[in-house]
Design an enzyme around this catalytic site. Structure first.
Site, PDB file in Angstrom:
ATOM      1  N   ASP A   7       0.863  -1.186   0.000  1.00 12.20           N
ATOM      2  CA  ASP A   7       0.000   0.000   0.000  1.00 12.20           C
ATOM      3  C   ASP A   7       0.900   1.237   0.000  1.00 12.20           C
ATOM      4  O   ASP A   7       2.084   1.164   0.360  1.00 12.20           O
ATOM      5  CB  ASP A   7      -0.918   0.028   1.230  1.00 12.20           C
ATOM      6  CG  ASP A   7      -1.882   1.223   1.191  1.00 12.20           C
ATOM      7  OD1 ASP A   7      -2.403   1.533   0.107  1.00 12.20           O
ATOM      8  OD2 ASP A   7      -2.096   1.866   2.237  1.00 12.20           O
ATOM      9  N   GLY A  40      -3.264   9.100  -3.966  1.00 11.42           N
ATOM     10  CA  GLY A  40      -4.579   9.443  -4.527  1.00 11.42           C
ATOM     11  C   GLY A  40      -4.679  10.800  -5.184  1.00 11.42           C
ATOM     12  O   GLY A  40      -5.656  11.087  -5.858  1.00 11.42           O
ATOM     13  N   CYS A  70      -4.274  -1.540  -2.151  1.00  8.19           N
ATOM     14  CA  CYS A  70      -4.402  -0.104  -2.394  1.00  8.19           C
ATOM     15  C   CYS A  70      -5.314   0.049  -3.595  1.00  8.19           C
ATOM     16  O   CYS A  70      -4.978  -0.406  -4.700  1.00  8.19           O
ATOM     17  CB  CYS A  70      -3.010   0.473  -2.689  1.00  8.19           C
ATOM     18  SG  CYS A  70      -3.034   2.203  -3.166  1.00  8.19           S
ATOM     19  N   GLU A 162      -2.556   9.444   7.663  1.00  5.99           N
ATOM     20  CA  GLU A 162      -1.099   9.223   7.678  1.00  5.99           C
ATOM     21  C   GLU A 162      -0.416  10.138   8.702  1.00  5.99           C
ATOM     22  O   GLU A 162       0.586   9.771   9.298  1.00  5.99           O
ATOM     23  CB  GLU A 162      -0.499   9.455   6.278  1.00  5.99           C
ATOM     24  CG  GLU A 162      -0.885   8.401   5.250  1.00  5.99           C
ATOM     25  CD  GLU A 162      -0.184   7.050   5.436  1.00  5.99           C
ATOM     26  OE1 GLU A 162       0.978   7.026   5.854  1.00  5.99           O
ATOM     27  OE2 GLU A 162      -0.843   6.011   5.173  1.00  5.99           O
ATOM     28  N   CYS A 194     -11.127   2.658  -0.455  1.00  2.33           N
ATOM     29  CA  CYS A 194      -9.741   3.017  -0.120  1.00  2.33           C
ATOM     30  C   CYS A 194      -9.428   2.229   1.134  1.00  2.33           C
ATOM     31  O   CYS A 194     -10.223   2.247   2.084  1.00  2.33           O
ATOM     32  CB  CYS A 194      -9.609   4.515   0.121  1.00  2.33           C
ATOM     33  SG  CYS A 194      -8.018   4.996   0.836  1.00  2.33           S
ATOM     34  N   THR A 195      -8.282   1.562   1.150  1.00  2.72           N
ATOM     35  CA  THR A 195      -7.999   0.677   2.287  1.00  2.72           C
ATOM     36  C   THR A 195      -7.706   1.447   3.576  1.00  2.72           C
ATOM     37  O   THR A 195      -7.653   0.851   4.649  1.00  2.72           O
ATOM     38  CB  THR A 195      -6.847  -0.285   1.953  1.00  2.72           C
ATOM     39  OG1 THR A 195      -5.732   0.480   1.474  1.00  2.72           O
ATOM     40  CG2 THR A 195      -7.269  -1.300   0.914  1.00  2.72           C
ATOM     41  N   HIS A 196      -7.524   2.762   3.476  1.00 12.12           N
ATOM     42  CA  HIS A 196      -7.396   3.556   4.704  1.00 12.12           C
ATOM     43  C   HIS A 196      -8.748   3.726   5.407  1.00 12.12           C
ATOM     44  O   HIS A 196      -8.795   3.925   6.621  1.00 12.12           O
ATOM     45  CB  HIS A 196      -6.863   4.958   4.392  1.00 12.12           C
ATOM     46  CG  HIS A 196      -5.392   5.026   4.138  1.00 12.12           C
ATOM     47  ND1 HIS A 196      -4.795   4.506   3.017  1.00 12.12           N
ATOM     48  CD2 HIS A 196      -4.385   5.582   4.871  1.00 12.12           C
ATOM     49  CE1 HIS A 196      -3.487   4.747   3.059  1.00 12.12           C
ATOM     50  NE2 HIS A 196      -3.222   5.393   4.178  1.00 12.12           N
TER      51      HIS A 196
HETATM   52  N1  DGL Z   1      -5.029   3.108   0.752  1.00 14.49           N
HETATM   53  C1  DGL Z   1      -4.968   3.558  -0.577  1.00 14.49           C
HETATM   54  C2  DGL Z   1      -6.165   3.210  -1.393  1.00 14.49           C
HETATM   55  O1  DGL Z   1      -6.753   2.173  -1.114  1.00 14.49           O
HETATM   56  C3  DGL Z   1      -4.107   4.679  -0.891  1.00 14.49           C
HETATM   57  C4  DGL Z   1      -4.549   6.041  -0.708  1.00 14.49           C
HETATM   58  C5  DGL Z   1      -3.532   7.083  -1.099  1.00 14.49           C
HETATM   59  O2  DGL Z   1      -2.325   6.863  -1.008  1.00 14.49           O
HETATM   60  O3  DGL Z   1      -3.994   8.160  -1.509  1.00 14.49           O
HETATM   61  O4  DGL Z   1      -6.537   3.885  -2.311  1.00 14.49           O
END
Ligand code: DGL
Length: 269
Positions: A7, A40, A70, A162, A194-196
């Site tokens: 990610d 992103g 990601c 982050e 989004c995995t966040h």
């Molecule tokens: N966790 C990510 C996703 O699933 C990344 C987000 C990013 O870096 O902007 O899109």
């Protein structure tokens, strides 16, 4: 042996957690490209170049299979990587397809023509690059017809996570849900694309209301990976498990420990 999980930063840890629980005997090599996060807000070419470089690092660690945990990389780079870049004997998988299979209640490998599905209105929350790619709508159109997708590019949320500023992240989520509701007042389902975002799942659910079904990827990706490894047991690679970051290992370890509520010690990639 280890499977690589990639990610841009900490979001993929939500996937790592789920795959470790589902596959306790498989070691995982996790790489966070923290030095270049967030992805992103980057261009497609930039995301492609960074994702190839990070994936190569995991191949160099001894992984044969890398999961892009990601959505931004999966949406903006995966297809191009699979067509032009992935070396023979290596595989790269993304996080979109398992999610869409769950949403459309179709099984892996069901290649029948697209058909009507139970859900009619879906809200997609994702990064600006994922929304701009329209990869979600494209993959959905292969499987389902008649689904109305409304997107909300959630600017700022990944940066706030982050940075560990969860108060700002929560406020941004509420305002993005409000913005989505102005475009689609009553979505039946919402995708945390989004995995966040699962780190803020409760905030999304509270803002959307309990009647909206939330789809988030971690568990779906874990099931899909377990199924893949049953069919391809030779893809486990030679690496030991590890946690790597291109950023400040101490800082990333502190944040990861805070989010996962267990000790996570990263080394510099
Ligand atoms: N966790 C990510 C996703 O699933 C990344 C987000 C990013 O870096 O902007 O899109």
């Amino acid at each position: 042996m280890a499977v690589g999980i990639f990610d841009s930063g900490l979001g993929g840890l939500t996937v790592l957690d789920a795959v470790q629980e589902r596959l306790p005997d498989v070691p995982f090599a996790y790489l966070a490209d923290s030095a270049n996060a967030p992805y992103g807000v980057r261009t497609t070419d930039d995301i492609y170049a960074l994702t190839c470089a990070a994936t190569q690092q995991l191949f160099d660690e001894g992984c044969d299979l890398v999961v892009l945990a990601c959505n931004t990389a999966s949406a903006a780079a995966l297809r191009r990587m699979q067509e032009n870049w992935v070396p023979p004997g290596k595989r790269v998988l993304g996080v979109f397809v398992p999610l869409i299979e769950a949403l459309t209640e179709r099984q892996w490998g069901d290649n029948s023509p697209p058909r009507e599905v139970a859900i009619r209105n879906v809200a997609l929350f994702a990064t600006p690059a994922t929304v701009a790619s329209r990869a979600f709508q494209r993959e959905l159109a292969f499987r389902a017809i008649g689904v109305d997708v409304e997107t909300q590019a959630c600017g700022g949320v990944v940066d706030a996570i982050e940075e560990g500023d969860m108060i700002l992240a929560e406020a941004l989520v509420r305002s993005h849900v409000d913005a989505l509701r102005r475009k689609m007042p009553t979505p039946e389902a919402a995708v945390l694309g989004c995995t966040h975002y699962p780190l803020l799942q409760d905030v999304f659910q509270a803002a959307l209301g309990n009647e909206v079904k939330l789809f988030s990827q971690a568990g779906l990706v874990a099931e899909s990976l377990a199924d893949y490894l049953t069919r391809h047991p030779d893809m486990l690679g030679t690496s030991d498990g590890c946690l790597l970051t291109t950023g400040d290992a101490r800082r990333v370890s502190d944040r990861a420990t805070q989010f996962m509520r267990r000790e996570m010690v990263f080394s510099t990639a």
